[in-house]
Design a protein around this motif. Structure first.
Motif, PDB file in Angstrom:
ATOM      1  N   ASP A 595      44.677  89.951  41.913  1.00 15.31           N
ATOM      2  CA  ASP A 595      43.526  90.646  41.340  1.00 15.31           C
ATOM      3  C   ASP A 595      43.256  90.175  39.916  1.00 15.31           C
ATOM      4  O   ASP A 595      42.104  89.962  39.522  1.00 15.31           O
ATOM      5  CB  ASP A 595      43.768  92.160  41.357  1.00 15.31           C
ATOM      6  CG  ASP A 595      43.691  92.732  42.765  1.00 15.31           C
ATOM      7  OD1 ASP A 595      43.154  92.029  43.646  1.00 15.31           O
ATOM      8  OD2 ASP A 595      44.178  93.856  42.981  1.00 15.31           O
ATOM      9  N   GLU A 598      41.663  86.794  40.090  1.00 15.25           N
ATOM     10  CA  GLU A 598      40.273  86.880  40.543  1.00 15.25           C
ATOM     11  C   GLU A 598      39.365  87.387  39.430  1.00 15.25           C
ATOM     12  O   GLU A 598      38.245  86.892  39.250  1.00 15.25           O
ATOM     13  CB  GLU A 598      40.187  87.795  41.770  1.00 15.25           C
ATOM     14  CG  GLU A 598      40.759  87.148  43.035  1.00 15.25           C
ATOM     15  CD  GLU A 598      40.665  88.075  44.224  1.00 15.25           C
ATOM     16  OE1 GLU A 598      40.360  89.271  44.030  1.00 15.25           O
ATOM     17  OE2 GLU A 598      40.920  87.610  45.346  1.00 15.25           O
ATOM     18  N   LYS A 599      39.841  88.384  38.653  1.00 11.23           N
ATOM     19  CA  LYS A 599      39.038  88.908  37.541  1.00 11.23           C
ATOM     20  C   LYS A 599      38.783  87.810  36.517  1.00 11.23           C
ATOM     21  O   LYS A 599      37.665  87.663  36.011  1.00 11.23           O
ATOM     22  CB  LYS A 599      39.759  90.091  36.888  1.00 11.23           C
ATOM     23  CG  LYS A 599      39.764  91.354  37.744  1.00 11.23           C
ATOM     24  CD  LYS A 599      40.563  92.453  37.060  1.00 11.23           C
ATOM     25  CE  LYS A 599      40.642  93.686  37.951  1.00 11.23           C
ATOM     26  NZ  LYS A 599      41.509  94.732  37.351  1.00 11.23           N
ATOM     27  N   LYS A 602      36.178  85.426  37.851  1.00 12.33           N
ATOM     28  CA  LYS A 602      34.833  86.011  37.830  1.00 12.33           C
ATOM     29  C   LYS A 602      34.255  85.999  36.426  1.00 12.33           C
ATOM     30  O   LYS A 602      33.083  85.686  36.212  1.00 12.33           O
ATOM     31  CB  LYS A 602      34.882  87.446  38.375  1.00 12.33           C
ATOM     32  CG  LYS A 602      35.031  87.516  39.899  1.00 12.33           C
ATOM     33  CD  LYS A 602      35.076  88.956  40.364  1.00 12.33           C
ATOM     34  CE  LYS A 602      35.236  89.026  41.881  1.00 12.33           C
ATOM     35  NZ  LYS A 602      35.348  90.421  42.360  1.00 12.33           N
ATOM     36  N   ASN A 605      33.279  82.446  35.680  1.00 16.27           N
ATOM     37  CA  ASN A 605      32.094  82.011  36.436  1.00 16.27           C
ATOM     38  C   ASN A 605      30.815  82.686  35.950  1.00 16.27           C
ATOM     39  O   ASN A 605      29.764  82.054  35.839  1.00 16.27           O
ATOM     40  CB  ASN A 605      32.288  82.311  37.924  1.00 16.27           C
ATOM     41  CG  ASN A 605      33.272  81.349  38.559  1.00 16.27           C
ATOM     42  OD1 ASN A 605      33.447  80.241  38.073  1.00 16.27           O
ATOM     43  ND2 ASN A 605      33.914  81.777  39.621  1.00 16.27           N
ATOM     44  N   ILE A 606      30.905  84.001  35.668  1.00 15.43           N
ATOM     45  CA  ILE A 606      29.706  84.749  35.280  1.00 15.43           C
ATOM     46  C   ILE A 606      29.354  84.534  33.813  1.00 15.43           C
ATOM     47  O   ILE A 606      28.192  84.378  33.446  1.00 15.43           O
ATOM     48  CB  ILE A 606      29.912  86.259  35.572  1.00 15.43           C
ATOM     49  CG1 ILE A 606      30.089  86.455  37.092  1.00 15.43           C
ATOM     50  CG2 ILE A 606      28.744  87.078  35.056  1.00 15.43           C
ATOM     51  CD1 ILE A 606      30.485  87.865  37.453  1.00 15.43           C
TER      52      ILE A 606
END
Length: 631
Positions: A595, A598-599, A602, A605-606
């Motif tokens: 997790d 993944e955070k 993200k 990417n964002i």
């Protein structure tokens, strides 16, 4: 209106006009220009495709059938359909007018739908009873070629499928491949299971070659054979080996799968057939030696298998004789292998060059330096993968698993052809029996250069090591899981003289796994398995202890636990609770690590692109302010 406001107004109009104009110009004049930023250049057509398209001498028509209304009910295919269409446009652009692409929407009950069905396209029900057609028909002067349905599972092979389709439709004559094998490649009867299926690899070869399975009792290879494949030569008789010998001496192009241990042979017949020593003599005349008594094991390349150990527990270990080889094991100077994906081998042997034989010996595939040789007897009998791993000793030298050999050779049968089995005397029409003069003349020394590709394994041909075959509405859907077919096809194309398709094949994959995530999962899984194994062992020990206590009791038939038994049970229950808690902690830590990763991904990417724009704008503002102060 001040001068500055007037200037700013027309500056904005000028910039807007330039922006629109440049985009229109780019759309019209640069529509074929693309920039491929993928790691393996997955969106760039290969050199082989360029050669095939630029060498087209006859016009080719591609009819691309896609039912657009039905496609809306299959959103998973819409992106793939656009990718196919874009690739076809690029093909048409490169063909210099020789390739024409027609996009057809076969509406229900239309003539186009009838044409699609008659051409052999596969219709699939989608949405509210609509039939989805998503295929391609290619036609030149000869018979048409068809892709009945674009399977998403074959996305990474899309360019190869299209290029092969065009190549086949413009080259309707196929090279003839003769197969001489001691293994049941066309299927055999297995007691309790019935008739086995033919080996899929040879069925796949038929799309590009004409495959003929040859009898093993003849002393000659038919003259119309362009390329000869010899599978498991040590299981062939002397007549067949003599036929191979004479074929090679005449410059015949040959691919050989020489195997110290054929797992398929052992599975089919229960035990290996009697081996023919003449096979070693034949290889020796070609300047090749195969270690028949030993197999190659490599802990760095070994595939993982699950098995039950002596305590009936499931274990997962690396099985040394089953190898998965990647690009690092290929000779990068050889076009035959330098673009291949992973290849799976099983119980392969090691080959080496024989000194004193004048031939060219070029290794194609080698193991790592951590490989070693395993006694064949250890694997041929009831093998324990775990024990095999603990007893393994590396040789610290790479071992050759496949090689290309070229030369002019001497015969392995200096005394002439072996004696043929006695047959009933055949009477010629004129009343005379067949004479010796009708037999081919024995050749003792080759006069033409022969090319051979020798692989020290035959099990790589078997379905279970390279392909998964599924049923798709009554048709077989073949999904490769290794590049074994590509290896064989490349070799046949090299030997047959049509190498353009080689550079198209195995372009890599769009799949980009999260290696760090997989590593975290693997590490946590190993910890979890270790805890799990410890819990099971504790359970077995406790049950054994309880049984011992039960046998020690005078009233052994009583179901009532003694105080000592109850104490053992309570102790185990507490240990079990503690271990389960630790298992939950391991799983929680595993999930937490993933997790967090993944955070982080993200956020990157964002937020990365807006952050870069902000930094660029800030730098521009600072520069502008600096210039204003200077003026």
């Amino acid at each position: 209106m001040s001068y500055n406001k007037f200037t700013n107004k027309y500056s904005v109009l000028t910039i807007t006009s330039l922006f629109i104009g440049i985009n229109l110009l780019a759309a019209l004049a640069l529509s074929h220009v693309r920039i491929d930023l993928t790691e393996n250049k997955l969106n760039t057509l290969s050199k082989g495709t360029h050669n095939i398209l630029e060498s087209l001498e006859t016009p080719v028509t591609l009819k691309y059938y896609v039912a657009t209304e039905a496609m809306e009910a299959a959103p998973g295919l819409t992106g793939y359909a656009k990718q196919v269409e874009s690739l076809l446009d690029e093909y048409q652009l490169l063909s210099k007018g020789q390739l024409k692409v027609e996009k057809i929407n076969p509406l229900p009950f239309s003539e186009e739908e009838d044409d699609a069905v008659s051409a052999g396209l596969q219709g699939v029900l989608a949405g509210q009873g609509e039939t989805l057609y998503f295929g391609l028909v290619a036609q030149a002067n000869g018979p048409r070629q068809v892709i009945s349905f674009f399977q998403p599972e074959r996305e990474q092979f899309l360019e190869y499928d299209l290029s092969q389709l065009i190549y086949n439709v413009t080259h309707p004559e196929k090279k003839i491949v003769g197969v001489l094998s001691s293994l049941p490649l066309q299927g055999s009867f297995i007691p309790g299971q019935g008739m086995g299926s033919p080996v899929m690899l040879f069925e796949q070869l038929r799309s590009q070659f004409s495959v003929k399975h040859l009898p093993t009792s003849d002393l000659t290879i038919p003259k119309d054979i362009d390329i000869l494949m010899v599978v498991n030569p040590h299981g062939l008789g002397e007549q067949a080996l003599y036929a191979v010998d004479q074929y090679v001496l005449q410059g015949g192009q040959t691919m050989v799968f020489a195997d110290p241990l054929s797992e398929d042979e052992s599975q089919s017949f229960g035990q290996p057939n009697t081996e023919t020593p003449a096979a070693d003599d034949l290889l020796a005349q070609w300047g090749v030696r195969l270690r028949k008594d030993k197999l190659v094991g490599d802990p760095n390349l070994a595939l993982q298998v699950s098995y039950r150990d002596a305590f009936n527990r499931m274990q997962t270990v690396r099985y040394l004789p089953w190898l998965s080889l990647g690009k690092q094991q290929y000779n990068t100077d050889e076009i035959l292998v330098n673009q291949l994906g992973n290849i799976n081998l099983a119980s392969a042997g090691s080959i080496e060059q024989v000194e004193g034989i004048s031939s060219t010996f070029v290794p194609l595939i080698t193991s790592t330096s951590k490989a070693g040789l395993i006694e064949k007897a250890q694997v041929a009998s009831n093998v324990d993968p775990g024990r095999l791993l603990t007893q393994f000793k590396p040789s610290n030298n790479p071992l050759v698993l496949a090689a290309r050999v070229k030369g002019t050779f001497n015969t392995a049968f200096p005394d002439g052809p072996p004696e043929e089995p006695k047959k009933e005397t055949e009477t010629a029409p004129d009343g005379e029996t067949d004479s010796e003069e009708l037999k081919p003349k024995h050749i003792s020394q080759g006069t033409q250069l022969a090319n051979l590709i020798i692989i020290a394994d035959s099990d790589l041909l078997q379905d279970r090591f390279w392909v998964q075959v599924n049923n798709f509405f009554g048709q077989q859907l073949v999904v490769p899981k290794a590049a074994n077919l590509d290896l064989v096809t490349n070799a046949l194309e090299i030997l047959g003289g049509s190498p353009d398709l080689i550079s198209v094949r195995s372009r890599g994959t769009y799949n980009r796994p999260f290696e760090l995530v997989a590593e975290i999962q693997q590490n946590a899984e190993m910890q979890y398995r270790a805890k799990e194994q410890a819990l099971r062992q504790k359970l077995e020990e406790t049950e054994q202890k309880l049984n011992e206590l039960q046998h020690q009791r005078q009233d052994a038939s009583s179901a009532q636990l003694t105080a000592e038994q109850q104490q053992e049970v309570d102790k185990f229950v507490q240990e079990k609770v503690n271990t389960r808690k630790k298992l939950r902690d391991v799983r929680y830590d595993l999930r937490a690590d993933i997790d967090d990763l993944e955070k982080t991904l993200k956020i990157v990417n964002i937020g990365l692109v807006p952050f870069m724009i902000f930094v660029g704008a800030f730098i521009g503002w600072v520069i502008r302010r600096q210039r204003e102060r200077e003026f």
